[in-house]
Design a protein around this motif. Structure first.
Motif, PDB file in Angstrom:
ATOM      1  N   VAL A  34       0.863  -1.187   0.000  1.00 11.55           N
ATOM      2  CA  VAL A  34       0.000   0.000   0.000  1.00 11.55           C
ATOM      3  C   VAL A  34       0.900   1.237   0.000  1.00 11.55           C
ATOM      4  CG1 VAL A  34      -1.819   1.257   1.214  1.00 11.55           C
ATOM      5  CG2 VAL A  34      -1.749  -1.255   1.326  1.00 11.55           C
ATOM      6  N   ASN A  35       0.735   2.062  -1.012  1.00 18.53           N
ATOM      7  CA  ASN A  35       1.478   3.329  -1.064  1.00 18.53           C
ATOM      8  C   ASN A  35       0.491   4.476  -0.957  1.00 18.53           C
ATOM      9  OD1 ASN A  35       3.934   2.070  -1.473  1.00 18.53           O
ATOM     10  ND2 ASN A  35       4.012   2.503  -3.662  1.00 18.53           N
ATOM     11  N   GLU A  36       0.899   5.509  -0.238  1.00 13.09           N
ATOM     12  CA  GLU A  36       0.060   6.707  -0.145  1.00 13.09           C
ATOM     13  C   GLU A  36       0.852   7.874  -0.728  1.00 13.09           C
ATOM     14  OE1 GLU A  36      -2.473   8.275   3.481  1.00 13.09           O
ATOM     15  OE2 GLU A  36      -0.429   9.037   3.574  1.00 13.09           O
ATOM     16  N   TYR A  37       0.220   8.605  -1.621  1.00  9.68           N
ATOM     17  CA  TYR A  37       0.868   9.758  -2.247  1.00  9.68           C
ATOM     18  C   TYR A  37       0.056  11.012  -1.968  1.00  9.68           C
ATOM     19  CZ  TYR A  37       2.936   6.063  -5.161  1.00  9.68           C
ATOM     20  OH  TYR A  37       3.570   4.931  -5.616  1.00  9.68           O
ATOM     21  N   GLU A  38       0.653  11.961  -1.286  1.00  9.29           N
ATOM     22  CA  GLU A  38       0.039  13.290  -1.200  1.00  9.29           C
ATOM     23  C   GLU A  38       0.262  13.970  -2.550  1.00  9.29           C
ATOM     24  OE1 GLU A  38      -1.720  14.454   1.209  1.00  9.29           O
ATOM     25  OE2 GLU A  38      -1.222  13.080   2.843  1.00  9.29           O
ATOM     26  N   PRO A  39      -0.574  14.960  -2.905  1.00 10.89           N
ATOM     27  CA  PRO A  39      -0.295  15.685  -4.154  1.00 10.89           C
ATOM     28  C   PRO A  39       1.149  16.195  -4.132  1.00 10.89           C
ATOM     29  CG  PRO A  39      -2.382  16.389  -3.212  1.00 10.89           C
ATOM     30  CD  PRO A  39      -1.750  15.477  -2.197  1.00 10.89           C
ATOM     31  N   GLY A  40       1.863  16.000  -5.218  1.00  9.59           N
ATOM     32  CA  GLY A  40       3.271  16.436  -5.256  1.00  9.59           C
ATOM     33  C   GLY A  40       4.249  15.325  -4.922  1.00  9.59           C
ATOM     34  N   HIS A 115       9.110   2.226 -14.656  1.00  5.20           N
ATOM     35  CA  HIS A 115       7.917   3.030 -14.401  1.00  5.20           C
ATOM     36  C   HIS A 115       8.161   3.945 -13.209  1.00  5.20           C
ATOM     37  CE1 HIS A 115       7.501  -0.736 -12.117  1.00  5.20           C
ATOM     38  NE2 HIS A 115       6.926  -0.004 -11.189  1.00  5.20           N
ATOM     39  N   GLY A 116       7.486   5.085 -13.238  1.00 12.87           N
ATOM     40  CA  GLY A 116       7.636   6.031 -12.142  1.00 12.87           C
ATOM     41  C   GLY A 116       6.469   7.003 -12.142  1.00 12.87           C
ATOM     42  N   ILE A 117       6.368   7.751 -11.060  1.00 19.80           N
ATOM     43  CA  ILE A 117       5.320   8.772 -10.942  1.00 19.80           C
ATOM     44  C   ILE A 117       6.035  10.082 -10.611  1.00 19.80           C
ATOM     45  CG2 ILE A 117       3.302   9.534  -9.615  1.00 19.80           C
ATOM     46  CD1 ILE A 117       2.695   6.531  -9.087  1.00 19.80           C
ATOM     47  N   ALA A 118       5.878  11.070 -11.488  1.00 16.14           N
ATOM     48  CA  ALA A 118       6.592  12.337 -11.288  1.00 16.14           C
ATOM     49  C   ALA A 118       6.052  13.065 -10.065  1.00 16.14           C
ATOM     50  CB  ALA A 118       6.450  13.205 -12.535  1.00 16.14           C
ATOM     51  N   GLU A 119       6.948  13.807  -9.423  1.00 16.56           N
ATOM     52  CA  GLU A 119       6.544  14.553  -8.229  1.00 16.56           C
ATOM     53  C   GLU A 119       5.908  15.859  -8.638  1.00 16.56           C
ATOM     54  OE1 GLU A 119      10.068  14.844  -5.839  1.00 16.56           O
ATOM     55  OE2 GLU A 119       9.713  12.843  -4.988  1.00 16.56           O
ATOM     56  N   ARG A 120       4.627  15.823  -8.971  1.00 13.47           N
ATOM     57  CA  ARG A 120       3.936  17.078  -9.295  1.00 13.47           C
ATOM     58  C   ARG A 120       2.524  17.061  -8.736  1.00 13.47           C
ATOM     59  NH1 ARG A 120       5.006  15.100 -14.818  1.00 13.47           N
ATOM     60  NH2 ARG A 120       2.989  14.141 -15.130  1.00 13.47           N
TER      61      ARG A 120
END
Ligand SMILES: O=C(O)CCC(=O)C(=O)O
Ligand SMILES: [Fe+2]
Length: 179
Positions: A34-40, A115-120
């Motif tokens: 489980v990963n949690e990502y805040e906006p950014g 694969h990755g998710i940009a920090e924006r």
């Protein structure tokens, strides 16, 4: 898998019927990250590696995101490994993951790309123009953004489901700390 993950709602168990884990040892996931990502927040481009059967089912909750797909700079594994396997700077394409969607990644898509998710916080037209699954998007707001506006990211939770063939306490502990 603990009861709270598989009993209700039974979405985790139902991934078995997508065929995502066809050919894996258990034929269904036995591991959930489980990963949690805040906006950014994001995750650096990476490859999931050899410890797993090469398939992953990802459930996105709470927000859309763009999963950016990169290639290694060299097609030649030996050559690129000697240089630390450099990757191309820009993603080749992105996959728009809707909230409440399931994404299955298998086979070559799993092994040959990073694969990755940009920090924006916001996905603009520059980013959305790289989306390759625009024709499959259901959400009206996402659809209209694809046609010329931008999207604000909200808090996102992802459930990354895998079939880990040999689980030991040590390995599970290690995997839990991956970036
Ligand atoms: O959160 C996601 O959708 C991606 C997570 C991921 O790539 C990983 O944990 O290996
Ligand atoms: Fe990953």
């Amino acid at each position: 898998m603990p009861d709270f993950l598989v009993k209700f709602p039974p979405v985790v168990r139902r991934t078995k019927f997508t065929g995502a884990f066809k050919g894996s040892q258990h034929g269904e996931p036995n591991h959930c990250l489980v990963n949690e990502y805040e906006p950014g927040q994001g995750i650096m481009p990476h490859e999931d590696g050899d410890a797993y059967f090469p398939a992953v089912a990802t459930i996105s909750l709470g927000s859309h995101t763009l999963l950016d797909i990169y290639r290694y700079a060299s097609e030649d594994k030996a050559e690129s490994e000697s240089k630390g396997r450099a990757r191309e700077q820009d993603p080749r394409f992105s996959i728009l993951q809707e909230r409440r969607s399931l994404l299955v990644t298998r086979g070559a898509a799993y092994k040959a790309f990073l694969h990755g998710i940009a920090e924006r916080r916001q996905d603009t037209q520059e980013h959305l123009s790289k989306v390759i699954n625009a024709d499959r998007i259901k959400d009206a707001e996402l659809k209209s953004a694809l046609n010329g506006s931008s999207l604000e990211r909200q808090k996102r939770l992802s459930l990354t489901l895998r079939d880990v063939e040999r689980v030991s306490k040590g390995l599970a502990g290690l995997l839990g700390r991956r970036p």
